[in-house]
Structure formats: structure tokens, C-alpha cells
Design a protein around this motif. Sequence first.
Motif, short mmCIF file in Angstrom:
data_model
loop_
_atom_site.label_atom_id
_atom_site.label_comp_id
_atom_site.label_asym_id
_atom_site.label_seq_id
_atom_site.Cartn_x
_atom_site.Cartn_y
_atom_site.Cartn_z
N LEU A 190 0.60 -1.05 -0.12
CA LEU A 190 0.14 0.01 0.33
C LEU A 190 0.85 0.98 -0.16
CD1 LEU A 190 -2.66 -1.03 2.89
CD2 LEU A 190 -3.13 -1.02 -0.32
N GLU A 191 1.89 1.19 0.76
CA GLU A 191 3.01 2.05 0.73
C GLU A 191 4.34 1.88 0.55
OE1 GLU A 191 3.68 5.96 3.90
OE2 GLU A 191 2.49 4.11 4.39
N VAL A 192 4.88 2.29 -0.05
CA VAL A 192 6.34 2.31 -0.45
C VAL A 192 6.68 4.39 0.25
CG1 VAL A 192 8.45 2.48 -1.74
CG2 VAL A 192 6.51 0.46 -2.29
N ARG A 193 7.55 3.51 1.27
CA ARG A 193 8.07 5.09 2.74
C ARG A 193 9.46 5.22 1.90
NH1 ARG A 193 6.26 3.75 7.93
NH2 ARG A 193 3.77 4.10 7.92
N PRO A 194 9.85 6.51 1.16
CA PRO A 194 11.23 6.79 0.76
C PRO A 194 12.68 6.68 2.19
CG PRO A 194 9.85 8.77 1.26
CD PRO A 194 9.29 7.32 1.29
N GLY A 195 12.50 6.34 3.37
CA GLY A 195 13.35 6.76 4.47
C GLY A 195 13.51 8.25 4.75
N ASP A 196 13.98 8.29 5.55
CA ASP A 196 14.05 9.65 6.83
C ASP A 196 15.42 10.49 6.01
OD1 ASP A 196 11.60 9.00 8.48
OD2 ASP A 196 12.94 7.71 9.65
N SER A 197 16.19 9.92 5.53
CA SER A 197 16.81 10.26 4.73
C SER A 197 17.49 9.96 3.28
CB SER A 197 18.65 10.70 5.27
OG SER A 197 18.58 9.05 6.20
N ASP A 198 18.42 10.97 2.91
CA ASP A 198 18.15 10.03 1.88
C ASP A 198 19.33 9.67 0.63
OD1 ASP A 198 17.62 13.10 0.15
OD2 ASP A 198 19.37 14.32 -0.03
N LEU A 199 18.76 8.97 0.28
CA LEU A 199 19.34 7.11 -0.61
C LEU A 199 20.17 7.46 -2.02
CD1 LEU A 199 19.26 3.98 0.72
CD2 LEU A 199 17.09 4.04 -0.79
#
Length: 257
Positions: A190-199
Motif C-alpha cells: 500500500l505504501e513505499v516509504r522513501p526513508g528519513d534521509s537521502d538514499l
Amino acid sequence: MGAQLRIASILLLSLVVLSSARYERYVCQVVEDDWCTLQKIYITSRTDLRGIRFPDDQYEKLRIGQHYDFADTDSVISVFSGGLFRRMSRVRYLRMNAVRMQGLDMPDTVLELDVSNNWISRIYINPDRSYSLRKLKMRNNLVTSVASFKYLNQLEELDMAENLIHLLNFELFSFMPYARNLNFAHNRLLEVRPGDSDLILYYLERLDLAGNQLREIDLQRWTFPSLRMLNVTGNPIQRLDYFELQRAFPRLWRVTY
């Protein structure tokens, strides 16, 4: 005298039964392209491991079962435990397809592991161990979370297609700097989270998120310089930002949605 003979006979028979139950040596039924194939293995509890021996002194590549359809499997390994792996400790390439596995203790010295087409819902990864795993295929199982996979920091290929994963946080892959191929197609995302910092994943070439329930993908924190293929077909995504795609994936040549 007759009674004593009967008692001695019973004791001898018991010893024979016990000794046969405690020791079983499996040998390769088929050897092909350096793969040792074992058949007719039946392990439904940890106590079934007593006395089991595998031919791991000769073969680094071990395959259990003949990869039949699910209903026709000729081997059953309900739980692949650390105790079982210690009996095949020299194996580096391991395939256990369609053996009705429900639980998996991740082996730490295997380079490539294929446990597709099972019933796996429980996975144990020891945070205090160092894992050598490069390729992991676990498609068509019952896995709901991959959060503990962050300890598999040598992974290059991860195939989790056809599982039951609802949420995927890409912060996980900051622990997998060598990732090249990630497949999460046909889950329940349902969701793909990008994360809390640049990846930044320098080596990632293929990302497959097809057949899920994603409505959007936030690309702002991602930079995948080597990504060539992105598949998001079968999701209710209305549009992808072309300029963000160019910035995040400068080498992208194929995107399907």
C-alpha cells in the motif's frame, strides 16, 4: 530361560530401532552441474535432526527435492533451523523449493539461497552474526515484513515477489549498498516509504514493484545512478514525474506503469 531369551530379544530389537531412528545418512540421488540433489527427506520438528548426515564434504551446491509442483513435493522440511544447517555447513549454494517450509533460521555462510514456493512466515536473522548471503530468492511465501533483512548487508539480489508485504521502507536498503536487483512484485504493498534521509544506491539496476496497490512513489530522496529498469505496472499510479525520474534515475531506459 525362555523368558530371559524373550527379554534379550526385545532389548536387542529396541536397540536396533533406536539406532536406526538416531542415524540417517542422505546421499545424492542426482549429481548434475555440480549440484547434489537429495530426495525423500522428512523433517517436521527439531528432534528429527538427531543423527542426520548430509554429503556436504563433497558438494558446495545442494538441492533438496526435485522442484515438483507444490502438491507433489517429495520432501518436507517444516523448519530450516540452525541445527539443520550445521549438518550441511560446507554448502554455499542451497535450494529448498516446495518443501512446505514454515520457518527459516537464516544460514550465515550460504552465498545463494532459494526457498521459493514454501509457506514461510517466520524468519530469524541473528543481529550478532555476519551473513555472507549474496542472492536470496523467497518468492511465493507468506512473508509480511522484511525489516530484519537489514542485517543481510552483502545482498546483491533479493526476490520477494508473491508474498504478503504491505509496507516497504526503503531505509532498509541503506544497509545493502551492493543491491543490484530488487523484486517486490505481486505483494500487497500500500505504501513505499522513501526513508528519513537521502538514499543513494550506486549499483541498483532493476526495481520491480508491479502488481501492488501503490498510488504514488515519492522519488525526492532517491538517487539510483545505475537503475535501468523500473516496473510499476498493475498499480493504481496515475502519473510519474518525468523530471524527478530523470534526476533520481539518470540511466533509466525502461519504465513501465
